[in-house]
Design a protein around this motif. Sequence first.
Motif, PDB file in Angstrom:
ATOM      1  N   ALA A 291       0.838  -1.204   0.000  1.00  0.00           N
ATOM      2  CA  ALA A 291       0.000   0.000   0.000  1.00  0.00           C
ATOM      3  C   ALA A 291       0.871   1.251   0.000  1.00  0.00           C
ATOM      4  O   ALA A 291       0.580   2.236  -0.705  1.00  0.00           O
ATOM      5  N   ARG A 292       1.943   1.221   0.771  1.00  0.00           N
ATOM      6  CA  ARG A 292       2.872   2.348   0.810  1.00  0.00           C
ATOM      7  C   ARG A 292       3.537   2.552  -0.558  1.00  0.00           C
ATOM      8  O   ARG A 292       3.716   3.676  -1.011  1.00  0.00           O
ATOM      9  N   LYS A 293       3.883   1.436  -1.216  1.00  0.00           N
ATOM     10  CA  LYS A 293       4.490   1.509  -2.544  1.00  0.00           C
ATOM     11  C   LYS A 293       3.516   2.127  -3.554  1.00  0.00           C
ATOM     12  O   LYS A 293       3.889   2.990  -4.358  1.00  0.00           O
ATOM     13  N   LEU A 294       2.265   1.700  -3.501  1.00  0.00           N
ATOM     14  CA  LEU A 294       1.257   2.254  -4.398  1.00  0.00           C
ATOM     15  C   LEU A 294       1.087   3.756  -4.179  1.00  0.00           C
ATOM     16  O   LEU A 294       0.938   4.523  -5.135  1.00  0.00           O
ATOM     17  N   ALA A 295       1.116   4.168  -2.909  1.00  0.00           N
ATOM     18  CA  ALA A 295       0.977   5.597  -2.599  1.00  0.00           C
ATOM     19  C   ALA A 295       2.159   6.389  -3.147  1.00  0.00           C
ATOM     20  O   ALA A 295       1.984   7.511  -3.657  1.00  0.00           O
ATOM     21  N   ARG A 296       3.350   5.840  -3.062  1.00  0.00           N
ATOM     22  CA  ARG A 296       4.534   6.527  -3.574  1.00  0.00           C
ATOM     23  C   ARG A 296       4.477   6.667  -5.101  1.00  0.00           C
ATOM     24  O   ARG A 296       4.832   7.710  -5.650  1.00  0.00           O
ATOM     25  N   VAL A 297       4.047   5.611  -5.767  1.00  0.00           N
ATOM     26  CA  VAL A 297       3.931   5.663  -7.226  1.00  0.00           C
ATOM     27  C   VAL A 297       2.894   6.719  -7.621  1.00  0.00           C
ATOM     28  O   VAL A 297       3.128   7.538  -8.523  1.00  0.00           O
ATOM     29  N   ALA A 298       1.751   6.714  -6.935  1.00  0.00           N
ATOM     30  CA  ALA A 298       0.705   7.692  -7.235  1.00  0.00           C
ATOM     31  C   ALA A 298       1.204   9.112  -6.997  1.00  0.00           C
ATOM     32  O   ALA A 298       0.925  10.027  -7.794  1.00  0.00           O
ATOM     33  N   PHE A 299       1.947   9.307  -5.924  1.00  0.00           N
ATOM     34  CA  PHE A 299       2.483  10.645  -5.619  1.00  0.00           C
ATOM     35  C   PHE A 299       3.386  11.130  -6.746  1.00  0.00           C
ATOM     36  O   PHE A 299       3.277  12.279  -7.188  1.00  0.00           O
ATOM     37  N   ALA A 300       4.275  10.263  -7.218  1.00  0.00           N
ATOM     38  CA  ALA A 300       5.196  10.649  -8.288  1.00  0.00           C
ATOM     39  C   ALA A 300       4.437  11.020  -9.565  1.00  0.00           C
ATOM     40  O   ALA A 300       4.760  12.010 -10.231  1.00  0.00           O
ATOM     41  N   LEU A 301       3.418  10.236  -9.889  1.00  0.00           N
ATOM     42  CA  LEU A 301       2.634  10.526 -11.094  1.00  0.00           C
ATOM     43  C   LEU A 301       1.933  11.871 -10.986  1.00  0.00           C
ATOM     44  O   LEU A 301       1.896  12.654 -11.947  1.00  0.00           O
ATOM     45  N   MET A 302       1.346  12.147  -9.813  1.00  0.00           N
ATOM     46  CA  MET A 302       0.615  13.402  -9.640  1.00  0.00           C
ATOM     47  C   MET A 302       1.545  14.605  -9.573  1.00  0.00           C
ATOM     48  O   MET A 302       1.268  15.655 -10.153  1.00  0.00           O
ATOM     49  N   LYS A 303       2.660  14.451  -8.885  1.00  0.00           N
ATOM     50  CA  LYS A 303       3.575  15.583  -8.719  1.00  0.00           C
ATOM     51  C   LYS A 303       4.240  15.977 -10.029  1.00  0.00           C
ATOM     52  O   LYS A 303       4.385  17.166 -10.329  1.00  0.00           O
ATOM     53  N   TYR A 304       4.632  14.992 -10.815  1.00  0.00           N
ATOM     54  CA  TYR A 304       5.362  15.287 -12.049  1.00  0.00           C
ATOM     55  C   TYR A 304       4.486  15.181 -13.297  1.00  0.00           C
ATOM     56  O   TYR A 304       5.001  15.273 -14.417  1.00  0.00           O
ATOM     57  N   GLN A 305       3.164  14.974 -13.083  1.00  0.00           N
ATOM     58  CA  GLN A 305       2.215  14.962 -14.201  1.00  0.00           C
ATOM     59  C   GLN A 305       2.630  13.957 -15.276  1.00  0.00           C
ATOM     60  O   GLN A 305       2.653  14.265 -16.466  1.00  0.00           O
ATOM     61  N   GLU A 306       2.967  12.764 -14.856  1.00  0.00           N
ATOM     62  CA  GLU A 306       3.404  11.722 -15.765  1.00  0.00           C
ATOM     63  C   GLU A 306       2.377  10.599 -15.829  1.00  0.00           C
ATOM     64  O   GLU A 306       1.578  10.420 -14.904  1.00  0.00           O
ATOM     65  N   ASN A 307       2.427   9.841 -16.896  1.00  0.00           N
ATOM     66  CA  ASN A 307       1.544   8.696 -17.051  1.00  0.00           C
ATOM     67  C   ASN A 307       2.215   7.431 -16.514  1.00  0.00           C
ATOM     68  O   ASN A 307       3.449   7.313 -16.534  1.00  0.00           O
ATOM     69  N   TYR A 308       1.409   6.520 -16.066  1.00  0.00           N
ATOM     70  CA  TYR A 308       1.908   5.312 -15.413  1.00  0.00           C
ATOM     71  C   TYR A 308       2.530   4.335 -16.415  1.00  0.00           C
ATOM     72  O   TYR A 308       1.990   4.097 -17.495  1.00  0.00           O
ATOM     73  N   CYS A 309       3.655   3.804 -16.019  1.00  0.00           N
ATOM     74  CA  CYS A 309       4.315   2.738 -16.771  1.00  0.00           C
ATOM     75  C   CYS A 309       4.647   1.637 -15.773  1.00  0.00           C
ATOM     76  O   CYS A 309       5.387   1.874 -14.816  1.00  0.00           O
ATOM     77  N   ALA A 310       4.083   0.467 -15.971  1.00  0.00           N
ATOM     78  CA  ALA A 310       4.265  -0.616 -14.989  1.00  0.00           C
ATOM     79  C   ALA A 310       5.739  -0.932 -14.798  1.00  0.00           C
ATOM     80  O   ALA A 310       6.476  -1.127 -15.760  1.00  0.00           O
ATOM     81  N   PRO A 311       6.210  -0.975 -13.548  1.00  0.00           N
ATOM     82  CA  PRO A 311       7.624  -1.263 -13.280  1.00  0.00           C
ATOM     83  C   PRO A 311       7.932  -2.741 -13.478  1.00  0.00           C
ATOM     84  O   PRO A 311       7.041  -3.586 -13.387  1.00  0.00           O
ATOM     85  N   ARG A 312       9.176  -3.012 -13.714  1.00  0.00           N
ATOM     86  CA  ARG A 312       9.630  -4.396 -13.804  1.00  0.00           C
ATOM     87  C   ARG A 312      10.218  -4.785 -12.459  1.00  0.00           C
ATOM     88  O   ARG A 312      11.329  -4.397 -12.113  1.00  0.00           O
ATOM     89  N   LEU A 313       9.441  -5.519 -11.690  1.00  0.00           N
ATOM     90  CA  LEU A 313       9.869  -5.906 -10.347  1.00  0.00           C
ATOM     91  C   LEU A 313      10.117  -7.396 -10.310  1.00  0.00           C
ATOM     92  O   LEU A 313       9.355  -8.176 -10.876  1.00  0.00           O
ATOM     93  N   SER A 314      11.178  -7.787  -9.643  1.00  0.00           N
ATOM     94  CA  SER A 314      11.484  -9.214  -9.521  1.00  0.00           C
ATOM     95  C   SER A 314      11.465  -9.617  -8.078  1.00  0.00           C
ATOM     96  O   SER A 314      11.436  -8.782  -7.188  1.00  0.00           O
TER      97      SER A 314
END
Length: 314
Positions: A291-314
């Motif tokens: 949940a914290r990770k999702l919040a951080r991703v959302a914050f970055a998208l909103m702050k920098y006005q960027e569109n979401y690109c799914a990360p490559r996580l292993s």
Amino acid sequence: MAMHATRPVIGIDTAKEELVIQHDDEKRHLAVDNNPAAIRQWLAGLPKGCDIAIEATSTYHMEITERAHAKGHHVYVVDGYRLKNYREGVGGRAKTDLTDAQLLARYLRKEKDELRRWMPPPKAYRTLQSLLRRRAALVKARTALRQSLSAEPLLKTALATLLKQIDRIDHLIQKRLREAAHAAGLRDQVQRCQAIDGIGELTATALVMAFLRGDFRNSDAFVAFLGLDVRVRDSGKLKGKRRLTKQGDTEVRRLLHCSAMSGARHPTWKAFYQRYRDRGLKTTQALVILARKLARVAFALMKYQENYCAPRLS
């Protein structure tokens, strides 16, 4: 050398019917009805430029907070948890409306440099928060009714009718949320957050609402505002239990938790979630991290006005 005038310090304990007010430099205290006319009259007699600490409640503190701010006073809203810990820290034994008002005045006088002044939130924030909170109450009531009445066969038909009506209200609230976000020009921000794997429209709207409330320096500040940061209590070699601060809006955290449960099953986040489970963390602990990770991703998208690109996580 010129002397700087000291700003008067006032503590206010709030309740539905009454405000208990303590001037820090005076022994007297007074009680004022918690209604616009009485508050307006009291504020008219105040000197200019006071520092006022007000106890946070669900809604009972808002009238005095907004009116005091409009009059040019510096207002600091203090939540009950922080006040409770401060009381224990200074050895306070009693808890009454008066002692709370006195404690608020003392807290502001001693800790003002560490506090942030209250500023009125944008209109869109209030609208979205009000609708989300009312939906939360509706969902809670629906769950309670289903659990309480479903075991009674004689009420099966009546319960089904009632739940359908509740669902209609739920859909109406969600429609109003969508309209409010659109009217405030927040549709793009909602879509940015909703594009994140695991996050639905309601959670996206809640995250956008939270983002409106302040100029957050970084994602850590945003996470702390949501109450998803961890309270650390260590002493020497002893490491205390880590617990969430749970500051901020409860409904936003609940929706984020639901999104984390959905995300844990999604290919994008499944390995991320499982990695923490393999380390021995409990389900809830791993979900909080997600949940914290999702919040951080959302914050970055909103702050920098960027569109979401799914990360490559292993």
